[in-house]
Scaffold this active site. Sequence first.
Site, PDB file in Angstrom:
ATOM      1  N   GLU A  22       0.377  21.191 -37.606  1.00 30.83           N
ATOM      2  CA  GLU A  22      -0.980  20.890 -38.402  1.00 30.83           C
ATOM      3  C   GLU A  22      -0.718  20.305 -39.682  1.00 30.83           C
ATOM      4  OE1 GLU A  22      -0.236  24.299 -39.826  1.00 30.83           O
ATOM      5  OE2 GLU A  22      -1.065  24.034 -41.645  1.00 30.83           O
TER       6      GLU A  22
ATOM      7  N   GLU B 124      13.613  21.454 -27.996  1.00 29.99           N
ATOM      8  CA  GLU B 124      14.302  20.792 -28.751  1.00 29.99           C
ATOM      9  C   GLU B 124      14.228  21.419 -30.144  1.00 29.99           C
ATOM     10  OE1 GLU B 124      16.094  18.253 -27.748  1.00 29.99           O
ATOM     11  OE2 GLU B 124      15.359  18.225 -25.807  1.00 29.99           O
TER      12      GLU B 124
ATOM     13  N   CYS C 278      16.268  16.813 -37.590  1.00 26.94           N
ATOM     14  CA  CYS C 278      17.079  17.904 -36.785  1.00 26.94           C
ATOM     15  C   CYS C 278      18.489  17.547 -36.568  1.00 26.94           C
ATOM     16  CB  CYS C 278      16.383  17.820 -35.355  1.00 26.94           C
ATOM     17  SG  CYS C 278      16.286  16.469 -34.360  1.00 26.94           S
TER      18      CYS C 278
ATOM     19  N   GLU D 228      19.752  25.674 -41.585  1.00 22.69           N
ATOM     20  CA  GLU D 228      19.113  24.307 -41.711  1.00 22.69           C
ATOM     21  C   GLU D 228      18.148  24.360 -42.840  1.00 22.69           C
ATOM     22  OE1 GLU D 228      16.247  23.445 -38.603  1.00 22.69           O
ATOM     23  OE2 GLU D 228      17.194  21.418 -38.288  1.00 22.69           O
TER      24      GLU D 228
HETATM   25  P1  NDP Z   1       8.096  24.638 -36.474  1.00 27.54           P
HETATM   26  O1  NDP Z   1       8.632  25.231 -35.533  1.00 27.54           O
HETATM   27  O2  NDP Z   1       7.586  25.449 -37.703  1.00 27.54           O
HETATM   28  O3  NDP Z   1       6.631  23.985 -35.793  1.00 27.54           O
HETATM   29  C1  NDP Z   1       6.793  22.993 -34.509  1.00 27.54           C
HETATM   30  C2  NDP Z   1       5.529  23.115 -33.725  1.00 27.54           C
HETATM   31  O4  NDP Z   1       5.358  24.479 -33.374  1.00 27.54           O
HETATM   32  C3  NDP Z   1       4.075  22.731 -34.673  1.00 27.54           C
HETATM   33  O5  NDP Z   1       3.385  21.920 -34.094  1.00 27.54           O
HETATM   34  C4  NDP Z   1       3.762  24.167 -35.156  1.00 27.54           C
HETATM   35  O6  NDP Z   1       2.410  24.260 -35.415  1.00 27.54           O
HETATM   36  C5  NDP Z   1       3.951  24.717 -33.586  1.00 27.54           C
HETATM   37  N1  NDP Z   1       3.938  26.328 -33.628  1.00 27.54           N
HETATM   38  C6  NDP Z   1       4.292  27.067 -34.782  1.00 27.54           C
HETATM   39  N2  NDP Z   1       4.139  28.316 -34.133  1.00 27.54           N
HETATM   40  C7  NDP Z   1       3.855  28.432 -32.811  1.00 27.54           C
HETATM   41  C8  NDP Z   1       3.417  29.324 -32.016  1.00 27.54           C
HETATM   42  N3  NDP Z   1       3.451  30.679 -32.120  1.00 27.54           N
HETATM   43  N4  NDP Z   1       3.016  29.011 -30.632  1.00 27.54           N
HETATM   44  C9  NDP Z   1       3.265  27.690 -30.747  1.00 27.54           C
HETATM   45  N5  NDP Z   1       3.060  26.515 -31.373  1.00 27.54           N
HETATM   46  C10 NDP Z   1       3.708  26.860 -32.827  1.00 27.54           C
HETATM   47  O7  NDP Z   1       8.786  23.312 -36.739  1.00 27.54           O
HETATM   48  P2  NDP Z   1       8.657  22.285 -37.829  1.00 27.54           P
HETATM   49  O8  NDP Z   1       7.358  21.499 -37.510  1.00 27.54           O
HETATM   50  O9  NDP Z   1       8.571  22.680 -39.140  1.00 27.54           O
HETATM   51  O10 NDP Z   1       9.633  21.295 -37.433  1.00 27.54           O
HETATM   52  C11 NDP Z   1      10.706  21.435 -38.219  1.00 27.54           C
HETATM   53  C12 NDP Z   1      11.812  21.951 -37.149  1.00 27.54           C
HETATM   54  O11 NDP Z   1      11.962  21.177 -36.112  1.00 27.54           O
HETATM   55  C13 NDP Z   1      13.377  22.059 -37.514  1.00 27.54           C
HETATM   56  O12 NDP Z   1      13.894  23.188 -37.252  1.00 27.54           O
HETATM   57  C14 NDP Z   1      13.882  20.740 -36.716  1.00 27.54           C
HETATM   58  O13 NDP Z   1      15.408  21.078 -36.560  1.00 27.54           O
HETATM   59  C15 NDP Z   1      13.229  20.958 -35.342  1.00 27.54           C
HETATM   60  N6  NDP Z   1      13.295  19.695 -34.839  1.00 27.54           N
HETATM   61  C16 NDP Z   1      14.140  19.621 -33.928  1.00 27.54           C
HETATM   62  C17 NDP Z   1      14.411  18.349 -33.203  1.00 27.54           C
HETATM   63  C18 NDP Z   1      15.088  18.256 -31.811  1.00 27.54           C
HETATM   64  O14 NDP Z   1      15.136  17.063 -31.089  1.00 27.54           O
HETATM   65  N7  NDP Z   1      16.067  19.026 -31.732  1.00 27.54           N
HETATM   66  C19 NDP Z   1      13.593  16.943 -33.635  1.00 27.54           C
HETATM   67  C20 NDP Z   1      12.904  17.279 -34.737  1.00 27.54           C
HETATM   68  C21 NDP Z   1      12.691  18.538 -35.548  1.00 27.54           C
HETATM   69  P3  NDP Z   1       2.095  24.194 -37.101  1.00 27.54           P
HETATM   70  O15 NDP Z   1       3.067  23.210 -37.727  1.00 27.54           O
HETATM   71  O16 NDP Z   1       0.760  23.505 -37.098  1.00 27.54           O
HETATM   72  O17 NDP Z   1       2.126  25.531 -37.386  1.00 27.54           O
END
Ligand code: NDP
Length: 499
Positions: free
Chosen positions: A187, A258, A292, A391
């Site tokens: 979002e 991931e 990440c 992290e």
């Molecule tokens: P989040 O875990 O906060 O959010 C990821 C997504 O999940 C967003 O679209 C979020 O929505 C959604 N989300 C949150 N809560 C829920 C739920 N209960 N049910 C379903 N969906 C949900 O991660 P970030 O967006 O903060 O991204 C950063 C993280 O992602 C870091 O930890 C990073 O390491 C990891 N990452 C991993 C990668 C990999 O390939 N291993 C690559 C890139 C990032 P909303 O934001 O709208 O709340």
Amino acid sequence: MSLRRRLQDEPKTVTSHIGGRFVAAAGKPIDIVDPANEAVVAVLHEADDAEVDRAVSVARNAFENGQWRTATTAQRQAALMAIHDCILENAAELAELESVDTGIPLSQTRGMHVPRAAYNFRFFAETINQSGGDVFTQEQGILSMVTHEPIGVCGLIGPWNMPLGLTAMKIAGALAFGNTCVVKPSELTPLTVARLVELVSGLLPEGVLNLVNGRGHITGAALVSHPRIDMVSFTGGTETGRAILAALAEGIKLPAMELGGKSASIVFADADIDYALNGALLGSFMNNGQMCLAGSRIFVQRAVAEQFIERFAQRTGRMAVGDPLVEETEIGPMINGAQCERMLHYAESGAKQGATLLTGGRLHQASNRGFFAEPTAMLAPDNDLAICREEIFGPFATLQIFDEEDEVIAKANDSDFGLVGYVWTEGLERGLRVSSALRTGTVMVNTPIVRDLRTGFGGYKMSGLGREGAKGSRAMFTEEKATIIARGKRQFPHMGLNG
Ligand code: NDP
């Protein structure tokens, strides 16, 4: 007039896109802010349970009754290549939009993220052409055939740090293997994925690609707990991954996860030090350090530590922090104020626990609007500090000194995460030896940040489940079916006495 200016004058409306069209703006409005200046550039209308249900039903109907699942490889390839071309035709707009939405420097969104988003579709178009099954023969003329069938409706959930590139990878993989999908971007950064869906939905049969927007705990939670999706591919934080896993367990659904990382970057004294320094800086600070796979837990062997650490700190302190749309900018704003505060809090806690601040550790002094922090480097006395274990997800690197190879391997592996390891050495034998000792899904020797989609990308330990890439994505987005065929009549053992 620039795209940013137009968005500031008239913020974009972002709604769900279901069955080939945007739905009317109805749900809770949420402001989307340009992190470089805090101006509202869009208003998102959150999808509730009913809207998510509609998106899943449309995707389900397109899967069960539409032609995508049964399309020929050539038809799917043509559609994926059309999407690839469409992204490249609109690359300038998408790159600028991504920079305004995320704060990532334009040089990186234009040079890397948008081309990568396009390439994902070309890659999977080529992959499905080569993606065969297996055939085994057994005695008595039995043929066992293994094929891979689309899994169904995929819930694709992406993070805010690289929304277009990472979500495009999921969409391309899911579509290539014949699935339909419902995508939910973060979002915080919904703009480029919404624009992508708008641009390409006419290139696909109706209902194959659907989008819902909203907060994770509302829209995301409704999607992952929906009984009529078949799997979820998620990229995001470990805590969120845990919540999604729990929701999927209820329906015995497959997850692909991931998750986060805290990757070690090991600089041996026999490395080309200038080269390793450039690589370690890029590996720590690219994408504003919000990566990440950031190799921001740096270990330097004692013989070269003093000069490496001094030069690393100097270069970090001299980085160009500023507007992501300015060509020279190396570090843009962080995604929001909370993330900025979080990073500064780590600098404070690091100092309290005995780490030495080498540079940074405060808000960027020249910026009075936007979420700018100074790129930060700290020298840590050991691996137990929170700054070495958690992290941080910002432009923040820790440096530690080591003596022996065994010692540094143990320290590198002493982490809850296991996404990537980086090794800097001129010794190939050492590179291979350390690679096999590191408990991470990927090891990069003498290079930062390379992804080869033919190899799987994913993590050991709390960094995730499954791999994204050619074979990994096929495993994630298909069901494996064994068809056993008897050629000719077999002699069965008799079962009924009177038969
Ligand atoms: P989040 O875990 O906060 O959010 C990821 C997504 O999940 C967003 O679209 C979020 O929505 C959604 N989300 C949150 N809560 C829920 C739920 N209960 N049910 C379903 N969906 C949900 O991660 P970030 O967006 O903060 O991204 C950063 C993280 O992602 C870091 O930890 C990073 O390491 C990891 N990452 C991993 C990668 C990999 O390939 N291993 C690559 C890139 C990032 P909303 O934001 O709208 O709340």
